[in-house]
Design an enzyme around this catalytic site. Structure first.
Site, PDB file in Angstrom:
ATOM      1  N   ASP A 253       0.830  -1.197   0.000  1.00  0.00           N
ATOM      2  CA  ASP A 253       0.000   0.000   0.000  1.00  0.00           C
ATOM      3  C   ASP A 253       0.870   1.255   0.000  1.00  0.00           C
ATOM      4  OD1 ASP A 253      -2.346  -1.499   0.127  1.00  0.00           O
ATOM      5  OD2 ASP A 253      -2.280  -1.588   2.316  1.00  0.00           O
TER       6      ASP A 253
ATOM      7  N   ARG B  67      -3.842  -4.955   7.384  1.00  0.00           N
ATOM      8  CA  ARG B  67      -4.854  -3.955   7.757  1.00  0.00           C
ATOM      9  C   ARG B  67      -6.108  -4.630   8.328  1.00  0.00           C
ATOM     10  NH1 ARG B  67      -6.428  -0.929   2.635  1.00  0.00           N
ATOM     11  NH2 ARG B  67      -5.538  -2.686   1.519  1.00  0.00           N
TER      12      ARG B  67
ATOM     13  N   ASP C 121      -6.453   1.797   7.381  1.00  0.00           N
ATOM     14  CA  ASP C 121      -5.107   2.322   7.622  1.00  0.00           C
ATOM     15  C   ASP C 121      -5.166   3.837   7.721  1.00  0.00           C
ATOM     16  OD1 ASP C 121      -5.080   3.416   5.024  1.00  0.00           O
ATOM     17  OD2 ASP C 121      -3.913   1.769   4.183  1.00  0.00           O
TER      18      ASP C 121
ATOM     19  N   TYR D 257       6.084  -8.647   8.754  1.00  0.00           N
ATOM     20  CA  TYR D 257       5.753  -7.227   8.856  1.00  0.00           C
ATOM     21  C   TYR D 257       5.993  -6.731  10.283  1.00  0.00           C
ATOM     22  CZ  TYR D 257       3.073  -7.879   4.512  1.00  0.00           C
ATOM     23  OH  TYR D 257       2.679  -8.180   3.226  1.00  0.00           O
TER      24      TYR D 257
END
Length: 328
Positions: free
Chosen positions: A60, A207, A102, A88
């Site tokens: 993203d 997310r 987000d 992550y």
């Protein structure tokens, strides 16, 4: 031309065009925040002086970290990379919700959260671990009736996405949760921030993990920050920033990807072949060849080149990808 800063401009990345076309291979790029994965691909096309550039999994715009870029013939290997597990690091905000799940999205709820019991948070995160069914983020690139979900959302349509199976191997806190304040049009709202690490299968929306933790706790949640630290065999320690690559071009006239032989040695069983075997494989002929009896794919190497990637289909070895068609 000066190298761009790592926080690149929203409209793209201003980079020079290399004087020499980059060799076939993989670039491990540390994507900056504020640009799309397509922006990075466009920049790499200039820095590599070729249109044959692609990536192995979207990040993203707000996210940073590892983006694998295939150059030249390596673009044909990207399908073997997109399904890799990923790591992550993220920061969740608990006590508010956004339409994109987000920090780039619009606030949709601000219930606020002054404090949270640790056992409650741990229990909510535990429900997101293992093999789970996950509804992807509404603002995503998934197609619904031929259009991207994020495009339908921008048009004001109510987007309903179907839950899909994903695997989350690790979802745990990295540091104690902390109190914070969120600025809204109605003033500041108390929230709780949580740093976490995630290891998950391809197709998992981090997310959505935050969103679902917020739903479980009844307070709402979204991601404030997201950094991808690993894709398969490659991690952030090997990554180059766009600025690093610009400096390479300005110094040497080109960028230097990880060669195909090294990439395939990490991904597949390597089979060293002779010239005659290489010629046959270059023509897609595997009949009668004594391919090693191993699980998974086999990369046939001839000298310093990868001739083909082989896979076993219907009890026989067949070329999955032929990378060299001219063997001298």
């Amino acid at each position: 031309m000066k190298p761009p800063t790592d926080g690149a401009r929203r409209r793209g990345l201003d980079v020079p065009r290399a004087r020499e076309t980059a060799a076939d291979g993989i670039l491990v790029v540390d994507k900056p925040a504020g640009v799309t994965s397509h922006d990075v691909v466009a920049a790499m096309r200039r820095l590599c002086a070729t249109r044959k550039v692609g990536h192995a999994g979207t990040l993203d715009p707000m996210a940073t970290g590892v983006l694998l870029i295939g150059v030249g013939k390596a673009t044909r290997l990207l399908r073997f990379l997109t399904g890799a597990d990923k790591d992550y690091r993220t920061t969740m905000v608990l006590g508010a919700s956004r339409d994109s799940d987000d920090a780039d999205g619009e606030l949709t709820a601000t219930s606020g959260l002054a404090s949270l019991a640790l056992p409650d948070l741990e229990a909510a995160m535990a429900k997101q671990r293992g093999n789970i069914m996950q509804v992807p983020a509404t603002v995503s690139a998934i197609k619904v009736g031929g259009k991207r979900a994020h495009a339908l959302h921008r048009e004001g349509q109510d987007v309903k996405l179907t839950a899909r199976p994903v695997r989350v191997d690790c979802f745990q806190m990295l540091a104690p949760m902390r109190a914070a304040a969120l600025d809204t049009s109605d003033g500041q709202v108390p929230v709780v921030e949580v740093d976490a690490q995630v290891t998950c299968s391809a197709g998992t929306y981090v997310r959505a993990l935050a969103r679902d933790v917020g739903q479980e706790l009844g307070c709402g949640a979204y991601l404030k920050a997201l950094q991808r630290t690993r894709v398969g065999q490659w991690d952030l320690g090997e990554a180059k920033t766009v600025g690093n690559l610009v400096a390479q071009v300005e110094e040497t006239g080109k960028v230097t990807p990880i060669p195909l032989t090294q990439v395939c040695s990490k991904l597949f069983h390597v089979w060293q072949v002779d010239q005659e075997q290489a010629r046959r494989l270059a023509n897609g002929n595997t009949h009668g060849l004594d391919v090693p009896a191993v699980e998974g794919f086999v990369a046939a190497h001839y000298r310093d080149r990868v001739v083909a990637i082989l896979e076993r289909r219907r009890g026989a070895w067949q070329p999955a990808v032929v990378l060299e068609t001219d063997i001298e």
